[in-house]
Design an enzyme around this catalytic site. Sequence first.
Site, short mmCIF file in Angstrom:
data_model
loop_
_atom_site.label_atom_id
_atom_site.label_comp_id
_atom_site.label_asym_id
_atom_site.label_seq_id
_atom_site.Cartn_x
_atom_site.Cartn_y
_atom_site.Cartn_z
N ASP A 37 0.83 -1.22 0.00
CA ASP A 37 0.00 0.00 0.00
C ASP A 37 0.86 1.26 0.00
O ASP A 37 0.60 2.20 -0.75
CB ASP A 37 -1.01 0.00 1.15
CG ASP A 37 -0.42 -0.26 2.52
OD1 ASP A 37 0.79 -0.58 2.61
OD2 ASP A 37 -1.17 -0.16 3.50
N GLY A 124 -2.21 -8.58 13.37
CA GLY A 124 -2.29 -8.29 11.94
C GLY A 124 -3.71 -8.16 11.42
O GLY A 124 -3.94 -8.21 10.22
N LEU A 125 -4.69 -7.98 12.32
CA LEU A 125 -6.09 -7.82 11.91
C LEU A 125 -6.49 -6.36 11.83
O LEU A 125 -7.66 -6.04 11.62
CB LEU A 125 -7.01 -8.55 12.90
CG LEU A 125 -6.78 -10.04 13.06
CD1 LEU A 125 -7.85 -10.65 13.96
CD2 LEU A 125 -6.78 -10.73 11.71
N GLU A 160 -2.75 7.78 12.48
CA GLU A 160 -1.83 6.71 12.85
C GLU A 160 -0.39 7.10 12.54
O GLU A 160 0.53 6.78 13.30
CB GLU A 160 -2.20 5.42 12.13
CG GLU A 160 -1.36 4.24 12.57
CD GLU A 160 -2.06 2.91 12.44
OE1 GLU A 160 -1.46 1.90 12.87
OE2 GLU A 160 -3.19 2.86 11.92
N ASP A 172 -5.51 -0.71 5.16
CA ASP A 172 -6.28 -1.16 6.32
C ASP A 172 -7.54 -0.31 6.50
O ASP A 172 -8.64 -0.83 6.69
CB ASP A 172 -5.43 -1.07 7.59
CG ASP A 172 -4.26 -2.03 7.56
OD1 ASP A 172 -4.21 -2.89 6.66
OD2 ASP A 172 -3.39 -1.92 8.44
#
Length: 391
Positions: A37, A124-125, A160, A172
């Site tokens: 990404d 990693g979710l 973030e 994400d």
Amino acid sequence: MSQRPNKEIPKNFFSPEPGDLVIHAPGRINLIGEHLDYNGGHVLPAAIDHQLELIFRRNNTSSCRVYSESFDNYTEISLDDLSPVNTGWENYIIGILAQIKKEVSSELRGFDCFIRGALPVGAGLSSSAALLCGLAKGINFLFNLGINDKSVILMAQKAEQEYAGTQCGVMDQFAVVKGETDGLIHLDCKTLDCEIIKAQFKPYRFLLLNTNVTHKLSDSEYNKRRQECEEALKIINSAGNNFSYLSDITLDTLLNLKSIIPPELLKRARYVIEENQRVLQAVMALKEGDLITLGDLMYASHSGLRDQYKVSCAELDLLVAHAQKNPKVLGARMMGGGFGGCTINLVHQDHMDEFIRNISQSYQETFNRSLTPIAVSISPGIRCVAVKDRS
């Protein structure tokens, strides 16, 4: 950064009642296309049926009071002081408030928010994207601010980056907001153009295997990998090119310049270029219903992450190697930033229990640590509802 002591949850902090605003903010999987990404590549994520629930109510003050049930942590944040602090999860809340305040200025008011649900941190979710996007969508609905989905996604990404210190891409947040039932999102991270791929996986299901090796991406090699990709791109462009992202470069172009690129940077760039092609091949395989090819691409993706991008670890490698020996598992790879977290596995539903039992035993014997299996289904993105009357 200032240090704000963790406060006890006040006795008058609200309990959810009928009519309160509720946001369901899901986690996400990424079928293939890790670390692409921020390199302007293609990715293939989806929202899942594991989620956070954020319950909102206006409080008619200039303070935002937030309690996380899973962390058993309560904080009060003044809208007049949105400077970063030293405590981890609070910075996510401050960061998204700061982004929204920039967007809407004086229209933002105080609120109470009760957060519950389970998305394991470091697995990693994308629990951070679920939290940030859930807060942004909830505040938007609560005060009717008129913030569109694209702005929510970009604000969450910026929060973030600036407040949590993780130089993340946009995948994400996009998956958390834009996910659809049974739909994988083929996202071009350079243009943000996307296509929903409606795919059928039966009789196979997605199984995540959480290593329970947690990672904090801001403290890990994640930001270093991004810097290495930027360095590689700069060297490539110094040879008379003008590429915007590593994903724009062909493998032939890269190999023609290998004499001027340090070996480790060459590996990083080659992974990006090859993984980007694997994503495009995976999209075609899904459209053709070719799950065998999809599984092979997942295994190849893990090899690239392990050997070229070097973000795997012994625990992840063991799980993928174990899966690769099982004919009832079509594909497996590490998922997320790396150095821990989960593998994603495409497993025949009739053999799921046996696979979990055998791989858990092997993992326990090797690392003296328990494995946590998480079966997931592809589900909608963020949803806004109201607490139902329980009387």
